[in-house]
Structures are given as structure tokens and as C-alpha cells.
Scaffold this motif. Structure first.
Motif, short mmCIF file in Angstrom:
data_model
loop_
_atom_site.label_atom_id
_atom_site.label_comp_id
_atom_site.label_asym_id
_atom_site.label_seq_id
_atom_site.Cartn_x
_atom_site.Cartn_y
_atom_site.Cartn_z
N ASP A 1 -22.34 21.95 27.65
CA ASP A 1 -23.50 21.80 28.32
C ASP A 1 -23.53 22.41 26.91
O ASP A 1 -25.55 21.38 26.77
CB ASP A 1 -24.13 22.90 28.93
N LEU A 2 -22.53 23.22 26.03
CA LEU A 2 -23.78 22.93 24.80
C LEU A 2 -23.09 22.40 23.50
O LEU A 2 -23.83 22.38 22.65
CB LEU A 2 -22.23 24.50 23.88
N GLN A 3 -22.31 21.56 23.70
CA GLN A 3 -21.75 20.15 23.28
C GLN A 3 -22.82 18.88 23.41
O GLN A 3 -23.68 18.48 22.43
CB GLN A 3 -20.29 19.35 22.86
N ALA A 4 -23.85 19.13 24.62
CA ALA A 4 -24.37 18.26 25.44
C ALA A 4 -25.74 18.35 23.76
O ALA A 4 -26.77 17.77 23.75
CB ALA A 4 -24.83 18.20 26.51
N GLY A 5 -26.21 19.84 23.91
CA GLY A 5 -27.38 20.22 22.60
C GLY A 5 -27.20 20.27 21.75
O GLY A 5 -27.83 20.95 20.89
N CYS B 1 -24.97 22.45 19.92
CA CYS B 1 -24.82 23.61 19.95
C CYS B 1 -23.14 24.11 19.24
O CYS B 1 -22.89 25.26 18.82
CB CYS B 1 -24.80 24.63 20.55
N LEU B 2 -22.25 22.93 20.30
CA LEU B 2 -20.95 23.53 19.68
C LEU B 2 -20.55 21.71 18.69
O LEU B 2 -21.03 20.64 19.28
CB LEU B 2 -19.73 23.28 20.91
N ASP B 3 -19.90 22.23 18.78
CA ASP B 3 -19.46 21.29 17.34
C ASP B 3 -19.02 20.38 18.14
O ASP B 3 -17.81 20.12 18.85
CB ASP B 3 -18.23 21.50 16.45
N LYS B 4 -18.18 18.60 18.23
CA LYS B 4 -18.51 17.81 18.97
C LYS B 4 -17.08 17.83 19.29
O LYS B 4 -15.56 16.68 20.21
CB LYS B 4 -18.84 16.10 19.16
N SER B 5 -16.10 18.04 18.17
CA SER B 5 -14.60 17.63 17.71
C SER B 5 -13.81 19.23 18.42
O SER B 5 -12.31 19.02 18.73
CB SER B 5 -14.12 18.23 16.21
N ILE B 6 -14.41 19.96 19.13
CA ILE B 6 -13.80 20.84 20.22
C ILE B 6 -13.37 20.80 20.93
O ILE B 6 -14.60 20.05 22.13
CB ILE B 6 -14.84 22.37 19.45
N ASP B 7 -12.48 20.65 21.24
CA ASP B 7 -11.37 19.86 22.56
C ASP B 7 -11.99 21.67 23.69
O ASP B 7 -12.05 22.68 23.54
CB ASP B 7 -10.40 20.51 22.49
N VAL B 8 -13.21 21.41 24.44
CA VAL B 8 -13.80 22.27 25.78
C VAL B 8 -12.77 22.42 26.77
O VAL B 8 -12.76 23.50 27.27
CB VAL B 8 -14.50 21.63 26.06
N ILE B 9 -12.05 21.26 26.98
CA ILE B 9 -10.96 21.91 28.32
C ILE B 9 -10.23 22.78 27.65
O ILE B 9 -9.63 22.81 28.59
CB ILE B 9 -10.45 19.71 28.22
N ALA B 10 -9.55 22.46 26.55
CA ALA B 10 -8.64 23.60 25.52
C ALA B 10 -9.12 24.58 25.91
O ALA B 10 -8.37 25.92 26.16
CB ALA B 10 -8.40 23.24 24.42
N LEU B 11 -9.96 24.86 25.16
CA LEU B 11 -10.96 26.30 24.67
C LEU B 11 -11.09 26.95 26.65
O LEU B 11 -10.80 28.14 26.66
CB LEU B 11 -12.34 26.10 25.05
N GLY B 12 -11.47 25.53 28.18
CA GLY B 12 -11.63 26.26 29.16
C GLY B 12 -9.81 26.71 29.56
O GLY B 12 -9.80 27.88 30.51
N GLY B 13 -9.51 25.96 29.23
CA GLY B 13 -7.80 26.64 29.74
C GLY B 13 -6.97 27.11 29.20
O GLY B 13 -6.49 28.79 29.81
N LEU B 14 -7.60 27.87 27.93
CA LEU B 14 -7.45 28.58 26.90
C LEU B 14 -7.57 30.45 27.72
O LEU B 14 -7.13 31.49 27.79
CB LEU B 14 -7.89 29.03 25.92
N VAL B 15 -8.82 30.64 28.66
CA VAL B 15 -8.78 31.82 29.43
C VAL B 15 -7.99 31.97 30.14
O VAL B 15 -7.69 33.35 30.35
CB VAL B 15 -10.00 31.52 30.05
#
Length: 414
Positions: free
Chosen positions: A206-210, A212-226
Motif C-alpha cells: 500500500d505504501l508503494q502504491a502511494g 511512500c516507499l521506493d519501488k525497488s524495495i522488495d516488500v515480500i522480502a521485508l515481510g519475510g524478515l519479520v
């Protein structure tokens, strides 16, 4: 207007009674509302300034409000990082008689210097900074699970963050779905972790769509980090370790790792199985200055915080392996001072005593012992490590006591 209020502290009563509870929260006048960043919520939430500070008011069903109030009170009692509950407001009747009773409200204290995740991400965080935020949430989730608290709706939206030196500290801000368990099962823990992973990925998308978050950031990997950071920390905190009676330095190393993660050892339990010993560790969260105060109380040694942390780890390891099950920490500390610390420091030649503080020397000898054991692939006694350190390491060190006492500017004045 009839009101039934439940308040944790009478100091808030007079201020809360002046608020317009007969008006829906979204219609409260602007002069009452504090301009603070708000996260996304499925309920109406407003920050309100009163004479005791700032409180957050959330309109929510009465049963849920009372439940969340109860959960937050218990979390506060246990010292968990969470917002402090103030009151549940029910029986909110508007002036217009034909208008039904208004939704109940939960009042909590505003957590000073805290930010919702959207406010932090709006500053276009780097990947490294984003990972710090996710790891902070992982630590928070571990702390909740150690208290047998099932969160049920783990997300960035239900968390507030404070800056903590180069990283962040996370605080639970929403306990609607939370509940304490007599013994939180592994399946419930892992379900909480999976909820966190899914929710975080959705929030970051949602942040990427708005933008507010760089599109190059892998949100799947960040979610997996938790998930990966949670599992790593949980294992470090709760895993049982089998140690030989002559290798309690390995236990000291384990305690050091816990300390670096921000946890202390609340209890050590050792059970013997033939020549091996299985160690169980119960971790607890500590406050700044905790180690210095505890070491001073146990031994009379006044040292720096990280030195105290290391020496306490040595004492706890000594207690677990060298002392019997009925020997308390105070007695173990006395035995450790007599049998380990004092003989080690006494072995330092007089001409080398000014090189480092005694506590720092002992700390470095413990480190040196670990390296020697790694090289040897087996146990190294403390006297062996001391002799090796005094021969090969300490002579090359500068005399720090002399450096501190002979400031060049002082010599100029003389």
C-alpha cells in the motif's frame, strides 16, 4: 447525559469529565484535537490535549473496549512495551433524545516521541532503515509471546515506534484481539508470526502504491524478515543447550548473546544427564543501568554497564555449572569473586596493573579464553587463559591509567 466511567487514575477524572462525550468523536471541535500523526485504524481515533497531557480516544464497542483495557493493564503490570490505558467511557447519551446511545470509547495515554509506521516511511527510508523497523516489530512480538500473550492482529498499523539510538523500539498500541494464555502454544505463536508477515506485506504494498516507499524495495522480502528474525531471536532465547561440566564458558557466551539482544537471564536451570548438563534459560527484559546496579549489589564492584553485563554473565554461568542447585546468586557471586575474579586479578603483575581497569582485564581474559577454546576445540581453564593473556596480550597494551593522568595540557601548566 448519563456516563459510566472506569478510570485507572483519579488524576484523570476531572479532565475527562469536561470532554464532550455526548458528541460523536468525529464531530469534536478542532480546539480539542492535538495535531499528531495518526496511523490507519478501522475505528475513529483522535488525540486530545488535557491538563495531564495528551490522550488517544478511540470509539469502539463496550465489550471490546473493556477487554482491551484489561489486556493493556495487564501488559503494563508485566512491564511490556505497550500504551498505557486510562479509561473506558460508556453510557454516552447525546443531547437529542431521539438519537441512540453513542459508541463506547477507550482512552489511552499518548506515547511520547512515538511515530506510526506511515510517518516514518514517508521519509523515504533506505532498505537498511526499513529492516530495522521490521526487526523492532519482531522483538516486540517475541516479548509478547514470552509473556504468553497472543496478539491476534500483528501489524505495523497496530504498533508505534520510538527512535532508540541507531535503531527503533516498538510498542503495542492495539490489543483488541489479544489474550493471555496459560501456556502459549507453538501453533498460536507461529500463527501470530504468519499474520504479521501477511499484514506487513500488504501494508508495504500500500505504501508503494502511494509512492511512500521506493519501488525497488522488495516488500515480500521485508515481510519475510519479520518471520526469520522472530524465529532466530526465539531460538536464541529459549533453546536448550547441553554443556560439559568443564565448559561453562560456553554458557557464558550464550548469556552474552542474550545481553546483546536486550535481555537478561531471569533464571537458569541445569539438569544433569550422565556427564552432560542441559541448561534452560528464562529471559527477561532489562532497563538501562540494570547491570551496573546489580553487580555493585552482588560484589561491590563499580564498573561500566557493558563490563558489568559481562561479569554478571560469568557469575550466572559459574552459578549454573559450579554451584549446587540450592546455591543462590548472592552466594554464587561471593564464590565467584573468591575463586575466579580475585585470583585472576591477583595474577596480573604489578607493573601491568595500570594498563587497564581490573574489570576490563577480566573481561578480556574471558574473551581470550573463548578464542583459545575455539582454536583448541576443547575446554580451557581460567588459569590457563589468564597465563596466556598475561604473556601474549596485555604486555602490548598501553598504560591507560597513565595516559589518563598525564594530560599534555597539565604538563604545560607545570
Amino acid at each position: 447525559m448519563k456516563e459510566s466511567m472506569s478510570i485507572t487514575s483519579s488524576t484523570y477524572a476531572s479532565a475527562l469529565l469536561t470532554l464532550p462525550w455526548g458528541t460523536p468523536l468525529e464531530q469534536w471541535p478542532d480546539n480539542l484535537i492535538a495535531a499528531l500523526p495518526r496511523g490507519i485504524s478501522r475505528h475513529i481515533v483522535r488525540f486530545v490535549g488535557i491538563n495531564r497531557g495528551i490522550v488517544a480516544v478511540k470509539e469502539i464497542g463496550a465489550r471490546t473496549a473493556h477487554h482491551e483495557y484489561k489486556m493493556l493493564r495487564e501488559l503494563q503490570r508485566l512491564g511490556a512495551p505497550s500504551v498505557r490505558p486510562v479509561a473506558v467511557i460508556t453510557g454516552r447519551h447525546p443531547a437529542e433524545e431521539d438519537y441512540g446511545e453513542l459508541t463506547a470509547a477507550l482512552v489511552t495515554e499518548h506515547l511520547e516521541f512515538s511515530l506510526p509506521y506511515r510517518e516514518i516511511f514517508s521519509r523515504h527510508l533506505t532498505v537498511v532503515e526499513s529492516e530495522k523497523l521490521i526487526r523492532a516489530l519482531s522483538v516486540l512480538l517475541v516479548r509478547m509471546h514470552l509473556l504468553n500473550f497472543y496478539w491476534g492482529d500483528v501489524s505495523l498499523s497496530n504498533t508505534l515506534f520510538r527512535r532508540d539510538a541507531e535503531t527503533y523500539s516498538a510498542y503495542l498500541v492495539d490489543a483488541e484481539t489479544g489474550e493471555f494464555q496459560p501456556n502459549l502454544s507453538e501453533s498460536r505463536r507461529l500463527y501470530d508470526v504468519d499474520i504479521a508477515r501477511v499484514n506487513i506485506i500488504g501494508e508495504l504494498m500500500d505504501l508503494q502504491a502511494g509512492e511512500c516507499l521506493d519501488k525497488s524495495i522488495d516488500v515480500i522480502a521485508l515481510g519475510g524478515l519479520v518471520e526469520s528474525s522472530y524465529l532466530e531471536l526465539w531460538t536464541e532465547l529459549t533453546a536448550e543447550e547441553s554443556v560439559d561440566a568443564s565448559e561453562y564458558w560456553r554458557l557464558s557466551e550464550r548469556i552474552d548473546r542474550l545481553n546483546q539482544l536486550g535481555f537478561d537471564v531471569g533464571e537458569l536451570k541445569v539438569t544433569k544427564d550422565d556427564s552432560r548438563q542441559v541448561v534452560r534459560i528464562r529471559p527477561v527484559v532489562v532497563d538501562p543501568g540494570h547491570y551496573r546496579a546489580e553487580l555493585l549489589s552482588l560484589t561491590g564492584l563499580s564498573v561500566e554497564e557493558h563490563q558489568a553485563q559481562r561479569l554478571l554473565g560469568s557469575i550466572q554461568a559459574y552459578q549454573a555449572v559450579e554451584c549446587g542447585p540450592h546455591v543462590g546468586l548472592t552466594q554464587a557471586a561471593h564464590l565467584w569473586m573468591t575463586n575466579e575474579y580475585e585470583p585472576t586479578i591477583a595474577a596480573v603483575p604489578v607493573e601491568m596493573l595500570d594498563k587497564l581497569e581490573p574489570a576490563q582485564i577480566f573481561h578480556e581474559i574471558v574473551d581470550h579464553r573463548w578464542f583459545l577454546a575455539q582454536e583448541r576445540g576443547g575446554a580451557v581453564t581460567l588459569p590457563e587463559a589468564t597465563a596466556s593473556y598475561l604473556e601474549s596480550v596485555l604486555p602490548a597494551r598501553r598504560d591507560e591509567a597513565r595516559l589518563l593522568s598525564t594530560n599534555p595540557s597539565d604538563e604545560d601548566l607545570s
